[in-house]
Design a protein around this motif. Structure first.
Motif, PDB file in Angstrom:
ATOM      1  N   ASP A   1       0.824  -1.217   0.000  1.00  0.00           N
ATOM      2  CA  ASP A   1       0.000   0.000   0.000  1.00  0.00           C
ATOM      3  C   ASP A   1       0.857   1.266   0.000  1.00  0.00           C
ATOM      4  O   ASP A   1       0.514   2.270   0.636  1.00  0.00           O
ATOM      5  N   GLY A   2       2.013   1.203  -0.684  1.00  0.00           N
ATOM      6  CA  GLY A   2       2.870   2.367  -0.804  1.00  0.00           C
ATOM      7  C   GLY A   2       3.835   2.575   0.346  1.00  0.00           C
ATOM      8  O   GLY A   2       4.599   3.546   0.334  1.00  0.00           O
TER       9      GLY A   2
ATOM     10  N   THR B   1      -1.063  -4.312  -3.113  1.00  0.00           N
ATOM     11  CA  THR B   1      -2.177  -3.532  -2.589  1.00  0.00           C
ATOM     12  C   THR B   1      -3.090  -4.446  -1.796  1.00  0.00           C
ATOM     13  O   THR B   1      -3.427  -5.538  -2.260  1.00  0.00           O
ATOM     14  N   SER B   2      -3.467  -4.032  -0.617  1.00  0.00           N
ATOM     15  CA  SER B   2      -4.312  -4.877   0.236  1.00  0.00           C
ATOM     16  C   SER B   2      -5.709  -4.278   0.354  1.00  0.00           C
ATOM     17  O   SER B   2      -5.896  -3.057   0.318  1.00  0.00           O
TER      18      SER B   2
END
Length: 243
Positions: free
Chosen positions: A19-20, A52-53
């Protein structure tokens, strides 16, 4: 009061780009290859742009089995637990176990005189199994007021599966023996359950379906209900597809 200390082997895998953000993953294990494999996976995810979650649902479950002297009494408990008007009362009783545990739902399935019950609740930032266990016990104590003939015959916090098994056989005769194991990287695999299926009735039903030229959709060959000899939570079925 401190009484001593324990040395634990800990390795670090990562960084994991999720997520970054980058995260280091501590792993308490003596298996160096496990840490190395995890680290390679983290590297692959990082080089591919990160992962990405999405959180679909957050809850801890506790399952139990209760038994009555008759199927009628078992159905009465199922109706009681699934009645929306009773859920508020059960939630208040369950939530007394903790400041953080909050009951989300109750699922029930009947097999003869047995009722299979699964409680789901939120537990805040904790794993929360102790919260769930205490909450379930509170509910059981409350239920004994109206269901004093209820016997608790099994409580389990094990995970549950909803999987499909597809296979083909050259000689569909005899009995098919299935065993289910919980695969474990650090110790011996745990046996979770077993089943025995007589193949001839299933084959006969499938051939009859072919003779009747019923090729569209699926045909249910057999229904399997949960009992003390398998690991089912709800009724399952064996289906024939495009034979």
């Amino acid at each position: 009061m401190p009484v001593g200390y324990v040395q634990i082997s800990v390795g670090i895998a990562g960084p994991l780009l999720l997520d970054g953000f980058e995260y280091s993953v501590p792993m308490a294990t003596m298996e160096g290859c496990l840490i190395a494999n995890t680290n390679r996976g983290c590297k692959a995810i990082h080089l591919s742009g990160g992962a990405t979650s999405v959180l679909l649902r957050d809850g801890m479950t506790r399952a139990l089995v209760v038994r009555f002297n008759s199927a009628k009494r078992a159905s009465e408990l199922k109706f009681f637990l699934e009645d929306p008007e009773n859920f508020k009362t059960l939630s208040i009783i369950f939530n007394r176990s903790s400041r953080f545990a909050r009951l989300q739902g109750i699922q029930c399935a009947i097999a003869g005189k047995n009722v299979y019950i699964r409680f789901t609740c939120s537990t805040g930032d904790a794993m929360g199994m102790n919260m769930v266990s205490k909450g379930v016990q509170n509910v059981l104590d409350f239920l004994q007021n109206d269901f004093d003939d209820m016997d608790v015959i099994g409580i389990s916090e094990q995970s549950s599966w909803n999987e499909e098994l597809t296979f083909s056989l050259k000689e569909p005769n005899g009995v098919l023996n299935l065993e289910v194991f919980d695969k474990d990287l650090l110790k011996t695999d745990d046996k979770m359950g077993h089943a025995q299926l007589s193949l001839q009735p299933l084959v006969s039903a499938a051939r009859l379906r072919q003779i009747l030229q019923n090729f569209n959709g699926e045909t249910v060959l057999r229904k399997v209900v949960p009992d003390s000899d398998n690991c089912l939570v709800r009724e399952s079925s064996i289906t024939c597809v495009n034979v």
